[in-house]
Design a protein around this motif. Structure first.
Motif, PDB file in Angstrom:
ATOM      1  N   GLN A 104       0.826  -1.196   0.000  1.00 23.69           N
ATOM      2  CA  GLN A 104       0.000   0.000   0.000  1.00 23.69           C
ATOM      3  C   GLN A 104       0.870   1.261   0.000  1.00 23.69           C
ATOM      4  O   GLN A 104       0.603   2.210  -0.738  1.00 23.69           O
ATOM      5  N   GLN A 105       1.931   1.242   0.810  1.00 24.59           N
ATOM      6  CA  GLN A 105       2.833   2.408   0.861  1.00 24.59           C
ATOM      7  C   GLN A 105       3.539   2.590  -0.477  1.00 24.59           C
ATOM      8  O   GLN A 105       3.690   3.712  -0.949  1.00 24.59           O
ATOM      9  N   ARG A 106       3.960   1.469  -1.094  1.00 27.05           N
ATOM     10  CA  ARG A 106       4.618   1.557  -2.395  1.00 27.05           C
ATOM     11  C   ARG A 106       3.680   2.141  -3.451  1.00 27.05           C
ATOM     12  O   ARG A 106       4.066   3.005  -4.245  1.00 27.05           O
ATOM     13  N   ILE A 107       2.425   1.692  -3.431  1.00 30.53           N
ATOM     14  CA  ILE A 107       1.446   2.215  -4.400  1.00 30.53           C
ATOM     15  C   ILE A 107       1.221   3.705  -4.157  1.00 30.53           C
ATOM     16  O   ILE A 107       1.172   4.501  -5.112  1.00 30.53           O
ATOM     17  N   GLU A 110       4.307   5.557  -5.423  1.00 32.93           N
ATOM     18  CA  GLU A 110       4.311   5.611  -6.891  1.00 32.93           C
ATOM     19  C   GLU A 110       3.253   6.572  -7.406  1.00 32.93           C
ATOM     20  O   GLU A 110       3.488   7.308  -8.372  1.00 32.93           O
ATOM     21  N   ALA A 111       2.088   6.591  -6.743  1.00 26.45           N
ATOM     22  CA  ALA A 111       1.021   7.502  -7.170  1.00 26.45           C
ATOM     23  C   ALA A 111       1.437   8.949  -6.927  1.00 26.45           C
ATOM     24  O   ALA A 111       1.127   9.839  -7.735  1.00 26.45           O
ATOM     25  N   ASN A 118      -0.766  12.763 -10.025  1.00 27.27           N
ATOM     26  CA  ASN A 118      -0.841  14.069  -9.384  1.00 27.27           C
ATOM     27  C   ASN A 118      -1.985  14.873  -9.957  1.00 27.27           C
ATOM     28  O   ASN A 118      -2.650  15.623  -9.237  1.00 27.27           O
ATOM     29  N   ALA A 119      -2.223  14.727 -11.245  1.00 29.16           N
ATOM     30  CA  ALA A 119      -3.344  15.436 -11.865  1.00 29.16           C
ATOM     31  C   ALA A 119      -4.663  14.934 -11.289  1.00 29.16           C
ATOM     32  O   ALA A 119      -5.605  15.710 -11.123  1.00 29.16           O
ATOM     33  N   LEU A 120      -4.722  13.677 -10.953  1.00 29.31           N
ATOM     34  CA  LEU A 120      -5.953  13.126 -10.373  1.00 29.31           C
ATOM     35  C   LEU A 120      -6.233  13.716  -8.994  1.00 29.31           C
ATOM     36  O   LEU A 120      -7.381  13.821  -8.582  1.00 29.31           O
ATOM     37  N   ASP A 131      -9.427   7.938  -0.213  1.00 24.02           N
ATOM     38  CA  ASP A 131      -8.835   7.342   0.974  1.00 24.02           C
ATOM     39  C   ASP A 131      -7.973   6.145   0.602  1.00 24.02           C
ATOM     40  O   ASP A 131      -6.896   5.961   1.147  1.00 24.02           O
ATOM     41  N   ARG A 132      -8.425   5.333  -0.336  1.00 22.73           N
ATOM     42  CA  ARG A 132      -7.650   4.172  -0.774  1.00 22.73           C
ATOM     43  C   ARG A 132      -6.379   4.610  -1.511  1.00 22.73           C
ATOM     44  O   ARG A 132      -5.355   3.962  -1.401  1.00 22.73           O
ATOM     45  N   LEU A 133      -6.469   5.719  -2.250  1.00 20.91           N
ATOM     46  CA  LEU A 133      -5.309   6.170  -3.034  1.00 20.91           C
ATOM     47  C   LEU A 133      -4.310   6.953  -2.186  1.00 20.91           C
ATOM     48  O   LEU A 133      -3.102   6.730  -2.284  1.00 20.91           O
ATOM     49  N   TRP A 134      -4.802   7.871  -1.381  1.00 18.14           N
ATOM     50  CA  TRP A 134      -3.890   8.796  -0.712  1.00 18.14           C
ATOM     51  C   TRP A 134      -3.949   8.749   0.808  1.00 18.14           C
ATOM     52  O   TRP A 134      -3.335   9.547   1.484  1.00 18.14           O
ATOM     53  N   GLY A 135      -4.708   7.852   1.359  1.00 17.48           N
ATOM     54  CA  GLY A 135      -4.817   7.810   2.821  1.00 17.48           C
ATOM     55  C   GLY A 135      -6.031   8.585   3.266  1.00 17.48           C
ATOM     56  O   GLY A 135      -7.063   8.600   2.607  1.00 17.48           O
ATOM     57  N   ASP A 136      -5.912   9.288   4.388  1.00 18.68           N
ATOM     58  CA  ASP A 136      -7.032  10.019   4.983  1.00 18.68           C
ATOM     59  C   ASP A 136      -7.528  11.082   4.011  1.00 18.68           C
ATOM     60  O   ASP A 136      -6.826  12.029   3.674  1.00 18.68           O
TER      61      ASP A 136
END
Length: 143
Positions: A104-107, A110-111, A118-120, A131-136
């Motif tokens: 999860q940390q690696r993803i 990488e994101a 970053n545009a997303l 939350d799944r992509l960037w945490g809180d």
């Protein structure tokens, strides 16, 4: 009758009475002895029967104790094996959890480093996906 004959007669009567009493007493005593011998034999037979029963119960008790001891040892072995299995599972679960966190940390890393991702970050995204992509998702996002 003469006095000597009377005395001898009295002695003979007394001897007969004493002899008869002794014979009756002896017969009575023999009857008591026979009754007591019969009671002793009866009690000996009962004692023998009770001894046999007690020996059988002792053997049964020993068998039960041995069965209980072997069952206790079997349950202890099962408990130890279960503890070992749980420890192995706990270690495996901890390892899988660590790998999942690392993935999860690696993803996330990488994101964060990818320009397209970053545009997303600037797009409105469902909170669950963010939350799944960037945490809180309630935390302030870097722009």
């Amino acid at each position: 009758m003469n006095l000597g004959g009377q005395i001898v007669g009295v002695f003979l009567v007394l001897a007969a009475l004493i002899g008869g009493g002794a014979a009756i007493g002896h017969a009575s005593r023999n009857g008591e002895v026979a009754d007591l011998v019969a009671q002793v034999e009866k009690l000996d037979a009962e004692k023998s029967a009770e001894t046999l029963r007690a020996n059988g119960e002792v053997a049964t008790l020993r068998t039960l104790k041995e069965t209980l001891r072997s069952e206790r040892e079997r349950r202890n072995r099962i408990g130890l094996l279960a503890q070992e299995e749980l420890a192995t599972r706990a270690d495996r679960i901890a390892g899988l959890k660590l790998k999942a966190e690392q993935l999860q940390q690696r993803i996330k890393t990488e994101a964060s480093n990818d320009e397209n991702c970053n545009a997303l970050r600037r797009l409105p995204v469902c909170a669950a996906i963010a939350d799944r992509l960037w945490g809180d998702s309630t935390a302030p996002r870097p722009d």
